[in-house]
Design a protein around this motif. Structure first.
Motif, short mmCIF file in Angstrom:
data_model
loop_
_atom_site.label_atom_id
_atom_site.label_comp_id
_atom_site.label_asym_id
_atom_site.label_seq_id
_atom_site.Cartn_x
_atom_site.Cartn_y
_atom_site.Cartn_z
N MET A 37 -26.54 9.58 42.53
CA MET A 37 -27.28 10.53 43.36
C MET A 37 -27.05 11.98 42.90
N THR A 38 -25.82 12.30 42.52
CA THR A 38 -25.47 13.69 42.20
C THR A 38 -25.51 14.01 40.72
N ASP A 46 -15.93 13.88 45.08
CA ASP A 46 -15.90 14.53 46.39
C ASP A 46 -16.69 13.73 47.43
N VAL A 47 -17.86 13.25 47.03
CA VAL A 47 -18.71 12.49 47.96
C VAL A 47 -18.00 11.20 48.35
N ALA A 48 -17.45 10.48 47.38
CA ALA A 48 -16.77 9.22 47.69
C ALA A 48 -15.60 9.45 48.64
N ARG A 77 -25.27 7.80 50.68
CA ARG A 77 -26.55 8.48 50.42
C ARG A 77 -26.67 9.74 51.27
N ASN A 78 -26.37 9.64 52.55
CA ASN A 78 -26.49 10.80 53.42
C ASN A 78 -25.49 11.90 53.06
N ASP A 151 -33.38 -0.04 55.41
CA ASP A 151 -32.41 0.40 56.41
C ASP A 151 -31.58 1.57 55.89
N VAL A 152 -31.12 1.48 54.64
CA VAL A 152 -30.31 2.56 54.06
C VAL A 152 -31.11 3.85 53.97
N LEU A 153 -32.36 3.73 53.53
CA LEU A 153 -33.19 4.91 53.30
C LEU A 153 -33.90 5.41 54.56
N GLN A 154 -33.85 4.60 55.60
CA GLN A 154 -34.52 4.91 56.87
C GLN A 154 -36.02 5.13 56.67
N VAL A 155 -36.61 4.19 55.91
CA VAL A 155 -38.06 4.17 55.68
C VAL A 155 -38.55 2.74 55.89
#
Length: 188
Positions: A37-38, A46-48, A77-78, A151-155
């Protein structure tokens, strides 16, 4: 799965022990997804770390409506999106290569060709827009179903299918274009 007990627990678990189990089981997946993602090793670190801090804090709030992996990837993801939206990231341009410390070339010709092919494919995938990149990763690397990705992407599932189709088409188009430039045979 061994984490099914989390669906039925509301309190009283040793959170440290559960966190250690989750980090051992899914730490690499969380970091890889954060990196994807980054596109930065430092930001992925940092994200993890932030993801597992959030998991520690919200462990008793897990409702079991999805798998643990889906829950962790959604948090990842968020968190990555929040980091990428931050003012600091928008002001700083990060140049980071995908494989900055690749080792020496393999001795076998086939291994070398496979490595080059994989690097070329990943380079093309990393150039895709984030929305296409993330569905391709969730599907091909993590093996999530359309429903889990939605579900993960909320779409909606239809949106996931559309993005996945567009991502695959874009990768194939780009690889075919590069093959025509270099005179190589097309990818199939």
């Amino acid at each position: 799965m061994q984490f099914d007990y989390l669906k039925h627990v509301t309190d009283g678990l040793d959170r440290d022990a559960v966190l250690n189990e989750l980090m051992a089981a899914f730490g690499r997946d969380v970091w890889n997804f954060a990196f994807f993602m980054t596109r930065s090793r430092e930001m992925a670190d940092d994200v993890a770390q932030d993801v597992f801090v959030k998991v520690y804090q919200q462990l008793y709030e897990f409702r079991g409506q999805s798998t643990i992996k889906t829950w962790l990837l959604a948090i990842t993801r968020n968190t990555a999106r929040d980091v990428l939206r931050s003012a600091w990231v928008r002001r700083v341009v990060l140049f980071d290569r995908l494989y900055p410390h690749a080792g020496t070339s393999p001795s076998a010709e086939r291994e070398s060709m496979d490595k080059l092919m994989a690097e070329e494919i990943w380079a093309v995938v990393l150039k895709l827009p984030r929305k296409l990149r993330e569905v391709l990763l969730m599907n091909s690397h993590y093996g999530l179903s359309m429903k889990e990705m939605a579900d993960v992407l909320q779409v909606s599932v239809g949106t996931v299918k559309s993005r996945l189709h567009r991502a695959r088409a874009a990768v194939n188009r780009r690889l075919a274009q590069e093959a025509s430039w270099t005179g190589e045979e097309e990818w199939t």
